[in-house]
Each structure stands twice: as structure tokens, then as C-alpha cells.
Design a protein around this motif. Sequence first.
Motif, PDB file in Angstrom:
ATOM      1  N   GLU A 217       0.840  -1.200   0.000  1.00  0.00           N
ATOM      2  CA  GLU A 217       0.000   0.000   0.000  1.00  0.00           C
ATOM      3  C   GLU A 217       0.875   1.250   0.000  1.00  0.00           C
ATOM      4  OE1 GLU A 217      -3.133  -0.022  -0.455  1.00  0.00           O
ATOM      5  OE2 GLU A 217      -3.603  -2.131  -0.080  1.00  0.00           O
ATOM      6  N   LYS A 218       0.506   2.219  -0.827  1.00  0.00           N
ATOM      7  CA  LYS A 218       1.322   3.426  -0.990  1.00  0.00           C
ATOM      8  C   LYS A 218       1.509   4.186   0.320  1.00  0.00           C
ATOM      9  CE  LYS A 218       1.800   3.030  -5.488  1.00  0.00           C
ATOM     10  NZ  LYS A 218       3.118   2.773  -6.130  1.00  0.00           N
ATOM     11  N   ASN A 219       0.507   4.130   1.208  1.00  0.00           N
ATOM     12  CA  ASN A 219       0.593   4.884   2.457  1.00  0.00           C
ATOM     13  C   ASN A 219       1.159   4.086   3.616  1.00  0.00           C
ATOM     14  OD1 ASN A 219      -1.537   3.163   2.807  1.00  0.00           O
ATOM     15  ND2 ASN A 219      -2.956   4.684   3.661  1.00  0.00           N
ATOM     16  N   ASP A 220       1.645   2.905   3.360  1.00  0.00           N
ATOM     17  CA  ASP A 220       2.217   2.076   4.425  1.00  0.00           C
ATOM     18  C   ASP A 220       3.603   2.626   4.776  1.00  0.00           C
ATOM     19  OD1 ASP A 220       3.326   0.128   6.057  1.00  0.00           O
ATOM     20  OD2 ASP A 220       2.575  -1.537   4.871  1.00  0.00           O
ATOM     21  N   PRO A 221       3.825   3.011   6.029  1.00  0.00           N
ATOM     22  CA  PRO A 221       5.145   3.536   6.407  1.00  0.00           C
ATOM     23  C   PRO A 221       6.265   2.506   6.289  1.00  0.00           C
ATOM     24  CG  PRO A 221       3.785   3.162   8.351  1.00  0.00           C
ATOM     25  CD  PRO A 221       2.880   3.008   7.168  1.00  0.00           C
ATOM     26  N   ASN A 222       5.909   1.242   6.208  1.00  0.00           N
ATOM     27  CA  ASN A 222       6.903   0.169   6.071  1.00  0.00           C
ATOM     28  C   ASN A 222       6.955  -0.404   4.658  1.00  0.00           C
ATOM     29  OD1 ASN A 222       7.602   0.123   8.929  1.00  0.00           O
ATOM     30  ND2 ASN A 222       5.528  -0.661   9.206  1.00  0.00           N
ATOM     31  N   ARG A 223       6.431   0.326   3.695  1.00  0.00           N
ATOM     32  CA  ARG A 223       6.337  -0.197   2.333  1.00  0.00           C
ATOM     33  C   ARG A 223       7.700  -0.598   1.775  1.00  0.00           C
ATOM     34  NH1 ARG A 223       6.125   0.954  -3.224  1.00  0.00           N
ATOM     35  NH2 ARG A 223       4.328  -0.013  -4.264  1.00  0.00           N
ATOM     36  N   GLU A 224       8.748   0.136   2.115  1.00  0.00           N
ATOM     37  CA  GLU A 224      10.073  -0.199   1.590  1.00  0.00           C
ATOM     38  C   GLU A 224      10.551  -1.570   2.064  1.00  0.00           C
ATOM     39  OE1 GLU A 224      12.463   1.924  -0.631  1.00  0.00           O
ATOM     40  OE2 GLU A 224      10.314   1.848  -1.069  1.00  0.00           O
ATOM     41  N   LEU A 225      10.097  -1.980   3.223  1.00  0.00           N
ATOM     42  CA  LEU A 225      10.450  -3.311   3.704  1.00  0.00           C
ATOM     43  C   LEU A 225       9.751  -4.376   2.853  1.00  0.00           C
ATOM     44  CD1 LEU A 225      11.984  -4.995   5.782  1.00  0.00           C
ATOM     45  CD2 LEU A 225      10.012  -4.774   7.307  1.00  0.00           C
ATOM     46  N   TRP A 226       8.482  -4.107   2.490  1.00  0.00           N
ATOM     47  CA  TRP A 226       7.808  -5.005   1.528  1.00  0.00           C
ATOM     48  C   TRP A 226       8.596  -5.051   0.221  1.00  0.00           C
ATOM     49  CZ3 TRP A 226       6.135  -2.978  -3.152  1.00  0.00           C
ATOM     50  CH2 TRP A 226       5.505  -3.902  -4.010  1.00  0.00           C
ATOM     51  N   TRP A 227       8.967  -3.883  -0.295  1.00  0.00           N
ATOM     52  CA  TRP A 227       9.672  -3.816  -1.584  1.00  0.00           C
ATOM     53  C   TRP A 227      10.970  -4.611  -1.538  1.00  0.00           C
ATOM     54  CZ3 TRP A 227      14.454  -1.866  -3.017  1.00  0.00           C
ATOM     55  CH2 TRP A 227      14.671  -1.728  -4.396  1.00  0.00           C
ATOM     56  N   ALA A 228      11.694  -4.552  -0.449  1.00  0.00           N
ATOM     57  CA  ALA A 228      12.965  -5.270  -0.334  1.00  0.00           C
ATOM     58  C   ALA A 228      12.780  -6.775  -0.445  1.00  0.00           C
ATOM     59  CB  ALA A 228      13.651  -4.923   0.983  1.00  0.00           C
ATOM     60  N   HIS A 229      11.576  -7.254  -0.129  1.00  0.00           N
ATOM     61  CA  HIS A 229      11.305  -8.688  -0.201  1.00  0.00           C
ATOM     62  C   HIS A 229      10.789  -9.121  -1.567  1.00  0.00           C
ATOM     63  CE1 HIS A 229      11.630  -8.127   4.116  1.00  0.00           C
ATOM     64  NE2 HIS A 229      11.897  -9.413   4.184  1.00  0.00           N
ATOM     65  N   THR A 230      10.760  -8.214  -2.520  1.00  0.00           N
ATOM     66  CA  THR A 230      10.308  -8.552  -3.862  1.00  0.00           C
ATOM     67  C   THR A 230      11.502  -8.790  -4.785  1.00  0.00           C
ATOM     68  OG1 THR A 230      10.161  -6.219  -4.536  1.00  0.00           O
ATOM     69  CG2 THR A 230       8.179  -7.220  -3.584  1.00  0.00           C
ATOM     70  N   GLY A 231      12.539  -9.448  -4.253  1.00  0.00           N
ATOM     71  CA  GLY A 231      13.715  -9.765  -5.053  1.00  0.00           C
ATOM     72  C   GLY A 231      15.021  -9.398  -4.406  1.00  0.00           C
ATOM     73  N   GLY A 232      14.998  -8.951  -3.157  1.00  0.00           N
ATOM     74  CA  GLY A 232      16.224  -8.573  -2.471  1.00  0.00           C
ATOM     75  C   GLY A 232      17.069  -9.750  -2.024  1.00  0.00           C
TER      76      GLY A 232
END
Length: 561
Positions: A217-232
Motif C-alpha cells: 500500500e502506498k501509504n504504508d510507512p513500512n512499504r520499503e520493507l515489503w519492496w525489499a522482499h520482492t527480489g532482495g
Amino acid sequence: MNGVDRRTMLTRSAAVVGGAAVAGALSGPVAAAASPAPSGAAAGSAGTGAVVTPNDPRYPLLTTGNNQRFVARPDYVKMVRSTADAERALRDAVRAGKRVSLRSGGHCFADFAAHPETEVILDFSEMTHVGYDPAFRAFVVEPGARLMNVYEALYKGWGVTIPGGICYSVGAGGHIAGGGYGLLSRAHGLVVDHLYAVEVVVTDGKGGVRTVVATREKNDPNRELWWAHTGGGGGNFGLVTRYWFRSPDAKGSEPSQQLISPPSKVLVSAVDFPWEQLTEAKFTRLLKNFGAWHAANSGPDSPYRNLSSLFNVSSKAHGSLGMFTQVDATVPNARGLLDDYLAAITAGTGVTPKALTRATGELPAMPQFAEPKTLPWLQATRLVGTNNPTITNPTSRGAHKSAYMKKNFTDHQIAALYRYMSRPDFTNPDTMLVLFSFGGQVNAAAPDATANAQRSSIFKMCFQTFWEDEKEDGFYLGWLRDLYEDFFSATGGVPLIDDNTDGCYINYPDRDITDPQRNRSGVPWTTLYYKDNYPRLQQVKKRYDPSDFFRHSMSIKPARG
């Protein structure tokens, strides 16, 4: 997580990944998700796992994975059964100053889980729940669930799936963290293109431990942590205890509409190209045909996006090259698409395909599919994924190298491959270059939409060999290194980020890429695996694991300053 298998390619890698302490309270649906698991999941993940010490008869089993090159001697192995159990286990290790490694399914090509510095292995293989979470309108997958169990549960329960790898025994934790791909990816993208949220147990570098849920979700303050799990990649940020899946275009509240559905039926072909029919010229034409077809048919909207092929270019010692192809049988002219593909691969070669009578790499013997046949999708998935003596050999040692191809092979590359695969002194049949169809909907996403940045390739490659005797490590590692570095000799021994190649796949980790004597390109290994996404991953690491507690031989380092 150590293992010989690819896909899943899918190493791989750590049981899970994650981040560290996050300032501020969670809000909205994210806060709700951080609560204990829904009742359906609770039964599958409750409890406290065993602590296995060196005098325990289970210890030898749990200190290595499928790849017997890598063995750890930890103080103990902690079996994790729930999020609360993961928190306790991490808190104990942090307070004791123990070096930890993470493992889900045991399939890692490198030494991420089993290495000499390992003092504690956190093993998530008992966290195997797969279910539906109505609060998130998303499907929950715990990190220890094996891919075949994930496919069975999702499809039998709701008629849905994720576009994951073919090997049945890869653990979901590492497979997802590295991006995840399989035979449905040309039609539906990577596994992480459908990842909605992730639950991560993190540490703040000061002894504190907490659980964070991060969503897309765009407004999730932890969104970057989700993003890191999409191929990190695995083992970098913390302990993933749950993944949630919902496709980006999902609507309504009906569970069966929240994730992609596989084809009800697939058309399957399995053929062999005998080495006895191959001259160097015919070998060259066969591989050039494969490359040319994929260059012409790997756009996101290609009518061939519903066709995917796995081509094992095996050593001459094996006797043949094996190719498995699957087409969505429900699309118009499915048989025509398959026939056109097979004709394009063999055009001008004079080679007559034979029945696949012998297992090769991840492919079992499938003589009954020399003439294509239609199967229910799940039956075909079981057929390819579960019957493989090479992958399940408990004494196997392996070495693997990867590359994404954006254009066809060069003449030099095929000449090098032919020379090494037909070398008279090389007698190992369990050796192959795996060519895997890519592109299609994988290439519909932007390079920074997920941490997996390779979004413009047409096929993926895995150079791999397996053997059993430790005394032969030097020979096989040397052979594979020489082949790979000759294959990419024009670019310093590695696949660069350029017009022809797109670097390497983090779920096929190769420590040689970190060595300037082997990677002579001058390009850092982090660029070859993560492209321009690496600095962003470093920022995530800095925020969620500032003390670099979670680390291995190819882990992401926190940003400085």
C-alpha cells in the motif's frame, strides 16, 4: 537452504528475509495484520520448536542442505514454529551475540545457511501453513511451505496459484525473497509481482526485537520493507514468518478472485535431441534457433506468452539434450503454438527429436510425451516437479552460475559451450546449461517496481554440474568456472548489464562473482545482481537492520551515513 536445485529455481536462499526495528506505530490494516495469525493459520503455526544441539541425532540432518559442499557446525539449530517463537529465538540469539543463519526449504546454491561462522541456524521448515486471510483479502504462505504443497493447497482450496518454480521441494521463504519464477511467469510475471504483504521479525541493533508487517500500500510507512522482499534475496533483513499474496488487479472479496488462476489444462511436450545426431554446426543451429525464437516472441503481449520451455543442454557424457515445453491448452490454437515452436527449434538442423527416456537435470524421464498430450495443470506440475533423482540425491555436491540473456547467443558463446560440453576428459552426465523461457509478462513491470530488476530479458540461464566425491571439487569447480568465464570472455568473465545480457539471478547465488580474479569486468557483483536497485536496498537495510546482524557471504550491506 543449501541445495543443488535451481528454481525454482529457487533458491533458495534463506528461510526468510526482513528488516529491523521501525519507529512509530502501525496504522490501519497494517496494524491489524501484525496481530496474531488468523484462526486458520494459528493451528498451523502455533507452538515452540525444538532446539537441536550437537549431541542430538537430528543434528547432522539439520546442519546442511541439499548441497553437501556446505556444512555448518552451529552451537544449535532452532526449529521455529510460529511468529512468537521466531521473536523468542531472535531475541535469544541477539542477546547472546550469536551469528545466525536462516533456512526455509534447504535449497541454496551458496553458503548462506551453512558456513563456518554459523553459530545458530534458525530453521523455518516446520512453518508450512497455506491459507486465506479475509482481513487482507490475501492468501497466507508461511516460509517453510514447499512449493508443491503451496500449489496443492492454493489450487485445491480456491483454484488459484502463484507463478513459482518447478522443483517441488524448494521452500517458499527463499524462493519468494529472491523473486521467484516458473512455467507460468511468461503469462503472469514473477511470484513477487503478486506479493501483497510480508511479516518480518526484526532487530534494531540495540538488542530490541519486534514484528513488523509491511504491505505494498502506498501509504504504508513500512512499504520499503515489503519492496525489499520482492527480489532482495534471502537472509538479508530479518525473519519472514508470513507472506500474503493478492494480485494487483484483484477485485471484490471472493477468495478465488484475489490471485491468478492457472490453466485448467496444459499441453505438454518432452523431447530429446541425441548427441549422436549433433555436429558442432547442428548444435550451433539448434541453440541459435532457441535464442532467435525467444528474441522474437518474448514481448509482454506476445501470443506465445502462454508457452514456456525448459531446455537442458546437457554434456555429451549424458547422451542427449532434453527439452520440456508447456502451453496453456485453453488458449486458441494451443497445439498450433506448440507445433510452431518445436518446428522453429529444429529448423535447418536435420535433427530428429526422440522420446525423453532418461532424466536430465530437473526433468524426469517422460517418454510418454514425445507426442504432446493434454493434462490437468496440477498433474503436469506434479509430473515435472516431483520425480528427480539428481535433485533428491542426498550425497550430491553442486556448482551453479546464472545469466539473463537479452539477445541471442554469439558465435563465440556457442563455440565455447560446445567445446566444454563435448570435452573428451569430461565424463559427468549430470552437467547442463539450463535455458528457461523468460520475458512475457515478466517484462511488463518496470525495473524498480520490485527489487528484482531484470525486466528485459528473453531467456534465463543456469550453468550447473553435480558430483558426489569431495576430492573432485577442484576439477568440477574449475571446469565450470572456465566454461562460464570463456562464455563471457568479451565482458570480463561475467554477464554485464548491457544490450546483450542483464546480469545474474540472486536465487542462483555465485560467490565467484564477488571475486575480482573471477569477475574481471570491474563491475561490482551487487550491480550484476541488483542493477540500480542496490542503493535503495542498502537504505532499507540501514533502516531495518542497522547493525548488519543478518549477513552472509553475499548479503546486502547497510548504507553509510
